[in-house]
Design an enzyme around this catalytic site. Structure first.
Site, PDB file in Angstrom:
ATOM      1  N   ASN A 156      -8.238  -1.814  13.786  1.00  0.00           N
ATOM      2  CA  ASN A 156      -9.474  -1.955  13.080  1.00  0.00           C
ATOM      3  C   ASN A 156      -9.419  -3.448  12.383  1.00  0.00           C
ATOM      4  O   ASN A 156     -10.578  -3.791  11.639  1.00  0.00           O
ATOM      5  CB  ASN A 156     -10.178  -0.989  12.688  1.00  0.00           C
TER       6      ASN A 156
ATOM      7  N   HIS B  41      -7.668  -3.769   9.807  1.00  0.00           N
ATOM      8  CA  HIS B  41      -7.182  -3.646   8.288  1.00  0.00           C
ATOM      9  C   HIS B  41      -6.105  -4.365   7.787  1.00  0.00           C
ATOM     10  O   HIS B  41      -5.379  -4.614   8.611  1.00  0.00           O
ATOM     11  CB  HIS B  41      -7.294  -2.030   7.770  1.00  0.00           C
TER      12      HIS B  41
ATOM     13  N   ASP C  14       0.900  -1.104  -0.212  1.00  0.00           N
ATOM     14  CA  ASP C  14      -0.100   0.208  -0.021  1.00  0.00           C
ATOM     15  C   ASP C  14       0.794   1.197  -0.090  1.00  0.00           C
ATOM     16  O   ASP C  14       2.263   1.407   0.086  1.00  0.00           O
ATOM     17  CB  ASP C  14      -1.022   0.224   1.299  1.00  0.00           C
TER      18      ASP C  14
ATOM     19  N   GLU D   5      -9.556  -1.272   4.595  1.00  0.00           N
ATOM     20  CA  GLU D   5     -10.365  -0.873   5.611  1.00  0.00           C
ATOM     21  C   GLU D   5     -11.776  -1.683   5.865  1.00  0.00           C
ATOM     22  O   GLU D   5     -12.121  -2.469   4.881  1.00  0.00           O
ATOM     23  CB  GLU D   5     -10.786   0.532   5.663  1.00  0.00           C
TER      24      GLU D   5
HETATM   25  C1  GLP Z   1      -0.973   0.520   8.277  1.00  0.00           C
HETATM   26  C2  GLP Z   1      -0.722  -0.116   7.121  1.00  0.00           C
HETATM   27  C3  GLP Z   1      -0.781  -1.556   7.036  1.00  0.00           C
HETATM   28  C4  GLP Z   1       0.006  -1.861   8.317  1.00  0.00           C
HETATM   29  C5  GLP Z   1      -1.156  -1.483   9.261  1.00  0.00           C
HETATM   30  C6  GLP Z   1      -0.701  -1.959  10.995  1.00  0.00           C
HETATM   31  O1  GLP Z   1      -2.005   1.826   8.149  1.00  0.00           O
HETATM   32  N1  GLP Z   1      -1.637   0.315   5.936  1.00  0.00           N
HETATM   33  O2  GLP Z   1      -0.159  -2.092   5.832  1.00  0.00           O
HETATM   34  O3  GLP Z   1       0.203  -3.457   8.377  1.00  0.00           O
HETATM   35  O4  GLP Z   1      -1.425  -0.201   9.179  1.00  0.00           O
HETATM   36  O5  GLP Z   1       0.521  -1.072  11.281  1.00  0.00           O
HETATM   37  P1  GLP Z   1       1.240  -0.996  12.412  1.00  0.00           P
HETATM   38  O6  GLP Z   1       2.408  -2.299  12.396  1.00  0.00           O
HETATM   39  O7  GLP Z   1       2.115   0.378  12.686  1.00  0.00           O
HETATM   40  O8  GLP Z   1       0.617  -1.317  13.530  1.00  0.00           O
END
Ligand code: GLP
Length: 237
Positions: free
Chosen positions: A134, A136, A67, A141
């Site tokens: 959440n 995702h 992403d 989302e």
């Molecule tokens: C982000 C990214 C994801 C990531 C997730 C968790 O927004 N879009 O690719 O895996 O949220 O992030 P974190 O590892 O900082 O909790």
């Protein structure tokens, strides 16, 4: 589903590296996607160290970004492309690994070209994903269709707050581009990493309750026939 309950960050990073390195050894030409965020930072540190020791290589692999932010005021600072360059320096950006960047663009032709590149690679051999609070995955989302492919999405206030805590809204992105659930569900193997502050609810939802719930996109991956979940044990205590 294989579940590794890792006690402490070191055990977590080692378990994640073992799974990734095992997949790379079994298939050096692996087509894979790698996530960003806080969760995989330790994995990438271990990967860089293992690469320096000659234990693992992504030279013949093909890496797809999962992403990317759109409309990021300070682009490329803060972008996921910059994150991957910072954390995976010489391992991925070594002139040999094929790297497909997800351009911060809402041009339909560029989005379709990304899907075409995934198709041309024969789909993903391995999807490494983190999970948002959440539920995702990538920026799919809650409510994302399971058949969706690469597309532009609006970022929820929850996600912006988690990723840009305390940042002036004018300096935050408003949209993102993400690989779709279809490519993640369709990957030949999935490595899901669940760690970090505020992830107790999603960890329990995934590992203690089970079942698919479109409001928690990561649950679409639970029935995958080759799924490994590495979870910080403390989240389930
Ligand atoms: C982000 C990214 C994801 C990531 C997730 C968790 O927004 N879009 O690719 O895996 O949220 O992030 P974190 O590892 O900082 O909790």
């Amino acid at each position: 589903m294989r579940v590794v309950r890792a006690r402490g960050p070191r055990a977590f990073d080692e378990a994640a590296l073992a799974a990734l390195a095992g997949a790379l050894r079994a298939r050096p030409t692996l087509a894979l996607t790698l996530p960003t965020g806080g969760t995989p930072r330790g994995l990438y540190r271990e990967l860089v160290a293992a690469h320096a020791r000659g234990e693992v290589s992504l030279e013949s692999a093909r890496v797809f970004m999962l992403d990317e932010y759109l409309d990021l005021p300070a682009y490329p600072a803060g972008s996921f492309a910059a994150y991957l360059r910072e954390h995976l320096g010489g391992v991925v950006f070594n002139g040999s690994t094929r790297f497909s960047a997800l351009a911060p663009s809402d041009d339909p032709a560029r989005l379709a070209a990304y899907d075409a590149a995934l198709d041309e690679a024969g789909g993903l051999d391995l999807a490494v994903v983190g999970v948002g609070r959440n539920g995702h995955v990538g920026f799919n989302e809650p409510g994302s269709p399971v058949g969706a492919r690469t597309r532009v999405v609006g970022l929820s206030e929850d996600t912006l707050e988690a990723n840009f805590p305390g940042v002036d809204p004018a300096r935050r992105p408003s949209r993102a581009v993400t690989m779709g659930l279809a490519d993640l569900v369709g990957a030949r193997a999935v490595l899901m990493l669940v760690a970090g502050e505020g992830k107790e609810g999603v960890a329990r939802r995934l590992l203690e309750e089970g079942g698919v719930d479109p409001a928690v996109p990561a649950t679409h991956l639970l029935s995958h026939r080759d799924l490994t979940v590495v979870v910080e044990a403390g989240l389930l205590a």
